[in-house]
Design an enzyme around this catalytic site. Structure first.
Site, short mmCIF file in Angstrom:
data_model
loop_
_atom_site.label_atom_id
_atom_site.label_comp_id
_atom_site.label_asym_id
_atom_site.label_seq_id
_atom_site.Cartn_x
_atom_site.Cartn_y
_atom_site.Cartn_z
N GLN A 66 6.01 17.99 -17.97
CA GLN A 66 5.28 18.92 -17.10
C GLN A 66 5.92 20.29 -17.19
O GLN A 66 7.11 20.47 -16.91
CB GLN A 66 5.29 18.42 -15.65
CG GLN A 66 4.43 19.28 -14.74
CD GLN A 66 4.40 18.75 -13.32
OE1 GLN A 66 5.04 19.28 -12.44
NE2 GLN A 66 3.66 17.67 -13.09
N CYS A 97 2.12 23.52 -7.62
CA CYS A 97 3.31 23.54 -6.77
C CYS A 97 3.15 24.54 -5.62
O CYS A 97 2.85 25.72 -5.87
CB CYS A 97 4.54 23.88 -7.61
SG CYS A 97 6.08 23.86 -6.65
N ASN A 201 -6.07 13.52 -6.94
CA ASN A 201 -4.71 13.41 -6.42
C ASN A 201 -4.71 13.75 -4.93
O ASN A 201 -5.44 14.63 -4.50
CB ASN A 201 -3.80 14.38 -7.20
CG ASN A 201 -2.36 14.40 -6.69
OD1 ASN A 201 -1.78 15.47 -6.53
ND2 ASN A 201 -1.78 13.25 -6.44
N GLY A 202 -3.87 13.02 -4.20
CA GLY A 202 -3.71 13.31 -2.77
C GLY A 202 -3.99 12.10 -1.91
O GLY A 202 -5.10 11.56 -1.92
N ASP A 203 -2.95 11.64 -1.19
CA ASP A 203 -3.06 10.54 -0.22
C ASP A 203 -3.41 9.21 -0.86
O ASP A 203 -4.16 8.41 -0.30
CB ASP A 203 -4.08 10.88 0.87
CG ASP A 203 -3.67 12.06 1.72
OD1 ASP A 203 -2.47 12.41 1.69
OD2 ASP A 203 -4.53 12.65 2.41
#
Length: 373
Positions: A66, A97, A201-203
């Protein structure tokens, strides 16, 4: 995931996933384990820590790195180094980020606001990687805040510049990790970007969360961040779930502490035999591994101060290792959440979607010299 997804943790995730897949009778399922964020400037300068962060085990394939950058020239040079020296099979560009020291320099989730700069960085990396058939992907957020949304423009630009896939975290930079991820934004990105995969992406704390995200959004796959903290076996659960299996990994405390111990051993190797440094690193993982288990506050406190493998073994020996998986108490959020905040940005950053001369000069000098977030 700075400070988390080093070579040691990636190895643990691969091994835990392989064991889980075998136990569940699932074949043909693979996962991609991405490195910590590596700064392009530090990589070009071959800083010791950056070179450590892009190191991979001989068995690790594909090798995924990354990359973070705010400068197209430096980003291109870093990508050229990775592909021409055969150090990566995949490059992921981090535009997600939300950390202040990153956004303050115009990087991370702040950067897609400047569409020309974003396009130039993506194009430079794709241009260097393409001759070596190394795919480039883009990770991003919904935007800077609710008033400054960037993901649809960024997704279309990335698609046009030849990336292999885009991944969206359903939060803005101002949300950090607070509140709930907006999965509907992932669905809208899927509608806007049609020729390459869109990842969500997320949770995602469980395999069931991943299945539900795909059902709700139509996304082509999922990206896991905080969900794997203290749960390296989550990837086995994900592969099983997507293969239609109901089998899930539910280890008792004996298996969890054995995983914790093995993780520490791998960190010792990662840090070239420095046992103390490895133990300092593992401390942040302990609460995640033990979430929901009856370890007791005294043992937890002592584990957070562990400084050797022997000390770790001694403390593990005081625990009730026959404790079963604690169920609901072990599920849900792990890692930082925080609260909404004003995003730190370069001066006048939001005035225009394009760089002015002063900002261009500032960004050119803004490359972080330290990798790992």
């Amino acid at each position: 995931m700075a400070g988390i997804t080093n070579r040691a943790f990636r190895r643990l995730c691969r091994e835990s996933g392989s064991v889980g897949l075998a136990a569940g009778g699932v074949s043909g399922a693979t996962s991609l384990y991405v490195s910590e964020m590596v700064t392009s400037r530090a990589l070009v300068e071959r800083s010791t820590e950056s070179m450590r962060l892009i190191s991979h085990d001989p068995q690790e394939h594909p090798r995924s790195v990354q990359l973070y950058s705010v400068d197209p020239v430096t980003a291109g040079l870093a990508a050229r180094m990775l592909v021409s020296e055969d150090r990566a099979d995949h490059i992921d560009l981090n535009f997600g980020c939300p950390v202040p020291k990153v956004t303050r320099k115009g990087g991370g989730a702040a950067l897609p606001w400047k569409t020309g700069l974003f396009r130039s960085i993506v194009a430079a990396v794709v241009r260097e990687a393409s001759p070596y058939s190394v795919p480039v992907t883009v990770k991003m957020r919904v935007g800077i805040d609710a008033e400054h949304i960037t993901y649809l423009d960024a997704g279309r630009i990335a698609e046009a510049e030849g990336v292999a896939a885009v991944a969206l975290h359903g939060r803005t930079a101002s949300q950090a990790y607070s509140g709930q991820a907006d999965w509907s934004a992932i669905a809208r990105l899927k509608e806007a970007v049609t020729s390459i995969p869109v990842l969500g992406n997320g949770d995602i704390w469980s395999a069931e969360d991943a299945l539900e995200m795909v059902r709700q959004t139509g996304c082509d796959g999922v990206v896991v961040g905080r969900g794997c903290l203290g749960r390296p076996w989550l990837f086995a659960d994900l592969a099983a779930a997507f293969a239609g299996s109901q089998v899930r990994v539910r280890p008792g405390l004996r298996e969890v502490t054995a995983t914790l111990r093995r993780h520490t051993e791998y960190l010792v190797d990662f840090y070239d035999g420095d046992e103390q440094r490895a133990c300092r690193d593992i401390r942040k993982h302990i609460a995640w591994y033990l979430k929901g288990f009856p370890a007791g506050s005294t043992v937890r406190h002592q584990l957070a101060l562990v400084d050797s493998l022997q000390a770790l073994d001694d403390l593990i020996g005081t625990m009730d290792l026959d404790s079963p998986w604690p169920g609901e108490a072990a599920e849900g959020q792990r890692g930082r959440a925080g609260s909404p905040r004003v995003v730190a940005l370069p001066e006048n950053w939001l005035r225009s979607r394009e760089l002015d001369e002063a900002q261009a000069a500032q960004v050119a000098q803004a490359e972080l010299s330290v990798s790992g977030g």
